[in-house]
Design a protein around this motif. Structure first.
Motif, short mmCIF file in Angstrom:
data_model
loop_
_atom_site.label_atom_id
_atom_site.label_comp_id
_atom_site.label_asym_id
_atom_site.label_seq_id
_atom_site.Cartn_x
_atom_site.Cartn_y
_atom_site.Cartn_z
N SER A 1 0.83 -1.22 0.00
CA SER A 1 0.00 0.00 0.00
C SER A 1 0.86 1.27 0.00
N THR A 2 1.96 1.26 0.75
CA THR A 2 2.82 2.46 0.75
C THR A 2 3.53 2.61 -0.58
N ARG B 1 2.30 1.79 -3.44
CA ARG B 1 1.28 2.37 -4.34
C ARG B 1 1.12 3.87 -4.09
N THR B 2 1.18 4.27 -2.82
CA THR B 2 1.08 5.69 -2.49
C THR B 2 2.26 6.45 -3.10
N GLY C 1 1.91 6.76 -6.78
CA GLY C 1 0.86 7.72 -7.12
C GLY C 1 1.31 9.17 -7.02
N MET C 2 2.28 9.42 -6.18
CA MET C 2 2.79 10.79 -6.02
C MET C 2 3.47 11.30 -7.29
N TYR D 1 8.95 10.59 3.93
CA TYR D 1 9.19 9.16 3.73
C TYR D 1 10.68 8.82 3.81
N THR E 1 11.09 3.56 -0.35
CA THR E 1 10.61 4.76 -1.05
C THR E 1 11.56 5.11 -2.18
#
Length: 188
Positions: A112-113, A115-116, A119-120, A134, A146
């Motif tokens: 999930s992170t 994907r975040t 998405g940025m 991050y 990251t």
């Protein structure tokens, strides 16, 4: 080969403009993030610290140098963008080694992170500050993962750029071809 420059022949076409390239912008994010990561988690006197920072720097600098060289050598531009891509691949392995050797988790693409972070990439005017928390405020595992996401994005962009440069070179030729057509036109 027919002359793709029928009327006007620019021996040295417009070149540079690397700051507008998405690949350069992404490589710059990777470089800035790597400097912060290494300063936080890798001994400053270690060879690994220097190698990781230099690999990240090489990714960024070779895109810029290749863009500047493109006016007189498409071949050299291709080579330098390829070096940038290879440098970032080396850096990717360093981050993966960091996680593996410390028993930390390498995120899979469905994390999930992750994907975040991915998405940025669609935010306008992204800078290092977009990802700062991050990298500077998170654990080593989150920071490394990251930056791995950022490297994958940079590598994707560089792979696309290399394919486009190759196609343009095959279609338009390079400096030598422009010299040929300019001499031929001048003789007429």
């Amino acid at each position: 080969m027919t002359n793709p420059h029928k009327d006007k022949i620019d021996l040295i076409p417009a070149h540079g403009g690397y700051r507008e390239l998405k690949s350069f912008q992404q490589a710059e994010l990777v470089y800035d993030a790597t400097v912060k990561f290494c300063d936080r988690f890798i001994d400053k006197r270690s060879r690994t610290h220097d190698q990781m920072v230099q690999a990240a720097r090489s990714g960024r600098q070779n895109i810029a140098e290749g863009s500047q060289a493109s006016g007189t050598s498409k071949k050299f531009e291709l080579k330098l963008v390829g070096v940038a891509r290879a440098s970032l691949e080396e850096l990717l392995l360093d981050y993966e080694d960091f996680l593996r050797q410390r028993g930390m988790v390498l995120w899979n693409k469905d994390n999930s992170t992750a994907r975040t972070i991915r998405g940025m990439a669609y935010q306008k005017n992204r800078t290092y500050m977009t990802y700062r928390t991050y990298i500077e405020d998170a654990s080593a595992e989150v920071a490394a993962n990251t930056i791995i996401c950022l490297i994958h994005q940079a590598n994707y962009l560089l792979d696309r750029q290399l394919r486009q440069l190759e196609a343009a070179f095959l279609q338009e030729g390079g400096f030598t071809e422009r010299l040929y057509w300019a001499r031929k036109k001048n003789r007429k």
